[in-house]
Design a protein around this motif. Structure first.
Motif, PDB file in Angstrom:
ATOM      1  N   SER A  52       0.839  -1.185   0.000  1.00  0.00           N
ATOM      2  CA  SER A  52       0.000   0.000   0.000  1.00  0.00           C
ATOM      3  C   SER A  52       0.880   1.243   0.000  1.00  0.00           C
ATOM      4  O   SER A  52       1.891   1.291   0.699  1.00  0.00           O
ATOM      5  CB  SER A  52      -0.892   0.022   1.244  1.00  0.00           C
ATOM      6  N   GLY A  53       0.494   2.225  -0.811  1.00  0.00           N
ATOM      7  CA  GLY A  53       1.221   3.477  -0.862  1.00  0.00           C
ATOM      8  C   GLY A  53       2.370   3.505  -1.851  1.00  0.00           C
ATOM      9  O   GLY A  53       3.027   4.536  -2.007  1.00  0.00           O
ATOM     10  N   VAL A  54       2.614   2.413  -2.536  1.00  0.00           N
ATOM     11  CA  VAL A  54       3.745   2.355  -3.453  1.00  0.00           C
ATOM     12  C   VAL A  54       3.446   3.067  -4.779  1.00  0.00           C
ATOM     13  O   VAL A  54       4.351   3.354  -5.548  1.00  0.00           O
ATOM     14  CB  VAL A  54       4.204   0.894  -3.686  1.00  0.00           C
ATOM     15  N   HIS A  92      -6.768  -6.550   4.386  1.00  0.00           N
ATOM     16  CA  HIS A  92      -6.961  -5.352   5.208  1.00  0.00           C
ATOM     17  C   HIS A  92      -8.423  -5.158   5.608  1.00  0.00           C
ATOM     18  O   HIS A  92      -8.918  -4.037   5.660  1.00  0.00           O
ATOM     19  CB  HIS A  92      -6.434  -4.113   4.476  1.00  0.00           C
ATOM     20  N   GLY A  93      -9.110  -6.268   5.858  1.00  0.00           N
ATOM     21  CA  GLY A  93     -10.493  -6.201   6.307  1.00  0.00           C
ATOM     22  C   GLY A  93     -11.512  -5.924   5.216  1.00  0.00           C
ATOM     23  O   GLY A  93     -12.694  -5.725   5.503  1.00  0.00           O
ATOM     24  N   LEU A  94     -11.086  -5.916   3.967  1.00  0.00           N
ATOM     25  CA  LEU A  94     -11.980  -5.659   2.842  1.00  0.00           C
ATOM     26  C   LEU A  94     -11.947  -6.829   1.862  1.00  0.00           C
ATOM     27  O   LEU A  94     -10.982  -7.585   1.830  1.00  0.00           O
ATOM     28  CB  LEU A  94     -11.547  -4.383   2.099  1.00  0.00           C
ATOM     29  N   PHE A  95     -13.003  -6.945   1.053  1.00  0.00           N
ATOM     30  CA  PHE A  95     -13.034  -7.924  -0.032  1.00  0.00           C
ATOM     31  C   PHE A  95     -12.813  -7.184  -1.346  1.00  0.00           C
ATOM     32  O   PHE A  95     -13.327  -6.077  -1.541  1.00  0.00           O
ATOM     33  CB  PHE A  95     -14.381  -8.659  -0.079  1.00  0.00           C
ATOM     34  N   TYR A  96     -12.061  -7.815  -2.237  1.00  0.00           N
ATOM     35  CA  TYR A  96     -11.731  -7.256  -3.543  1.00  0.00           C
ATOM     36  C   TYR A  96     -12.101  -8.281  -4.613  1.00  0.00           C
ATOM     37  O   TYR A  96     -11.874  -9.476  -4.420  1.00  0.00           O
ATOM     38  CB  TYR A  96     -10.229  -6.983  -3.665  1.00  0.00           C
ATOM     39  N   GLY A  97     -12.600  -7.811  -5.742  1.00  0.00           N
ATOM     40  CA  GLY A  97     -12.922  -8.710  -6.839  1.00  0.00           C
ATOM     41  C   GLY A  97     -12.581  -8.104  -8.182  1.00  0.00           C
ATOM     42  O   GLY A  97     -12.720  -6.896  -8.385  1.00  0.00           O
ATOM     43  N   ARG A 133       3.449   8.498   1.889  1.00  0.00           N
ATOM     44  CA  ARG A 133       2.298   8.412   0.985  1.00  0.00           C
ATOM     45  C   ARG A 133       1.046   7.929   1.707  1.00  0.00           C
ATOM     46  O   ARG A 133      -0.043   8.452   1.482  1.00  0.00           O
ATOM     47  CB  ARG A 133       2.624   7.493  -0.192  1.00  0.00           C
ATOM     48  N   LEU A 134       1.193   6.915   2.560  1.00  0.00           N
ATOM     49  CA  LEU A 134       0.031   6.400   3.292  1.00  0.00           C
ATOM     50  C   LEU A 134      -0.519   7.439   4.256  1.00  0.00           C
ATOM     51  O   LEU A 134      -1.732   7.594   4.386  1.00  0.00           O
ATOM     52  CB  LEU A 134       0.402   5.113   4.035  1.00  0.00           C
ATOM     53  N   ALA A 135       0.351   8.141   4.934  1.00  0.00           N
ATOM     54  CA  ALA A 135      -0.093   9.182   5.864  1.00  0.00           C
ATOM     55  C   ALA A 135      -0.811  10.293   5.097  1.00  0.00           C
ATOM     56  O   ALA A 135      -1.839  10.812   5.552  1.00  0.00           O
ATOM     57  CB  ALA A 135       1.091   9.738   6.651  1.00  0.00           C
ATOM     58  N   ILE A 156      -0.867   1.843   9.389  1.00  0.00           N
ATOM     59  CA  ILE A 156       0.235   1.976   8.433  1.00  0.00           C
ATOM     60  C   ILE A 156       1.385   1.056   8.831  1.00  0.00           C
ATOM     61  O   ILE A 156       1.947   0.343   7.991  1.00  0.00           O
ATOM     62  CB  ILE A 156       0.690   3.446   8.331  1.00  0.00           C
ATOM     63  N   ALA A 157       1.724   1.031  10.096  1.00  0.00           N
ATOM     64  CA  ALA A 157       2.813   0.161  10.573  1.00  0.00           C
ATOM     65  C   ALA A 157       2.494  -1.304  10.298  1.00  0.00           C
ATOM     66  O   ALA A 157       3.367  -2.067   9.877  1.00  0.00           O
ATOM     67  CB  ALA A 157       3.064   0.398  12.058  1.00  0.00           C
ATOM     68  N   ARG A 158       1.232  -1.710  10.535  1.00  0.00           N
ATOM     69  CA  ARG A 158       0.834  -3.098  10.261  1.00  0.00           C
ATOM     70  C   ARG A 158       0.952  -3.419   8.776  1.00  0.00           C
ATOM     71  O   ARG A 158       1.436  -4.484   8.397  1.00  0.00           O
ATOM     72  CB  ARG A 158      -0.597  -3.350  10.733  1.00  0.00           C
ATOM     73  N   ARG A 159       0.517  -2.503   7.926  1.00  0.00           N
ATOM     74  CA  ARG A 159       0.611  -2.731   6.479  1.00  0.00           C
ATOM     75  C   ARG A 159       2.064  -2.927   6.048  1.00  0.00           C
ATOM     76  O   ARG A 159       2.371  -3.812   5.259  1.00  0.00           O
ATOM     77  CB  ARG A 159       0.016  -1.556   5.707  1.00  0.00           C
ATOM     78  N   LEU A 160       2.932  -2.092   6.559  1.00  0.00           N
ATOM     79  CA  LEU A 160       4.334  -2.158   6.141  1.00  0.00           C
ATOM     80  C   LEU A 160       5.065  -3.364   6.720  1.00  0.00           C
ATOM     81  O   LEU A 160       6.063  -3.806   6.154  1.00  0.00           O
ATOM     82  CB  LEU A 160       5.054  -0.865   6.502  1.00  0.00           C
ATOM     83  N   ALA A 161       4.581  -3.902   7.832  1.00  0.00           N
ATOM     84  CA  ALA A 161       5.217  -5.065   8.456  1.00  0.00           C
ATOM     85  C   ALA A 161       4.797  -6.377   7.801  1.00  0.00           C
ATOM     86  O   ALA A 161       5.436  -7.405   8.016  1.00  0.00           O
ATOM     87  CB  ALA A 161       4.881  -5.107   9.944  1.00  0.00           C
TER      88      ALA A 161
END
Length: 181
Positions: free
Chosen positions: A14-16, A74-79, A128-130, A140-145
């Motif tokens: 995320s944020g890339v 991240h708690g969402l569904f994507y299709g 970028r995420l912030a 954000i920390a969880r996403r990057l880890a």
């Protein structure tokens, strides 16, 4: 177009800048198309152009076979709508923002898949995420880890650095995909 096209799976943290890169690629290569994702978040959340639906509606569509690919992150569904299969089969080159965890399924469904793995230094991702303001610092920390899933064997993967001018990332992606500029 006739013959088999190609799914170009764009993956990365995320944020890339996956969406920015995809927009710039389509501007540079008008023959490319983009798979419009269905996501269980409100359309007002911003970001890419997507179809926002409730979780119940997403599950109804999934059960009805409306998605070629689907995943939860991240708690969402994507299709990715099933129409992308027909478009690729008819010769289209489709860019799709995918989860790294969906790559094995994508490779099985689209034999001509090519993965663009977009990267940037951690400090760029945090900034970028912030800036987009959808997540707390803890989110954000969880996403990057989160560790990156390895791509499936035999699938072509090109690493694209997206920390500088977008034109540089577009040039690298076009070269990797054999597209003229």
């Amino acid at each position: 177009m006739t013959g088999t096209g190609r799914l170009i799976a764009v993956v990365g943290p995320s944020g890339v800048g996956k969406d920015s890169l995809m927009d710039a690629l389509i501007a540079a290569q008008p023959g490319l198309a983009r798979a419009r994702r269905v996501i269980t978040r409100p359309a007002s959340a911003g970001g890419e152009a997507f179809e926002g639906v409730s979780e119940a509606e997403f599950q109804r569509r999934k059960a009805a076979g409306a998605f070629a690919l689907s995943w939860r992150a991240h708690g969402l569904f994507y299709g990715i709508p099933v129409e992308t299969v027909a478009a690729v089969t008819q010769g289209a080159e489709i860019l799709a923002n995918l989860s790294r965890g969906a790559l094995a399924e994508a490779a099985a469904l689209y034999p001509s898949v090519h993965v663009l793995s977009v990267t940037a230094p951690p400090e760029v991702l945090v900034e970028r995420l912030a800036h987009r303001g959808r997540e707390t610092q803890a989110d954000i920390a969880r996403r990057l880890a989160r560790p990156a899933a390895a791509p499936p064997p035999g699938v072509p993967v090109t690493r694209i650095e997206n920390a500088g001018p977008i034109e540089d990332a577009v040039a690298a992606a076009c070269a990797a995909l054999g597209l003229t500029r």
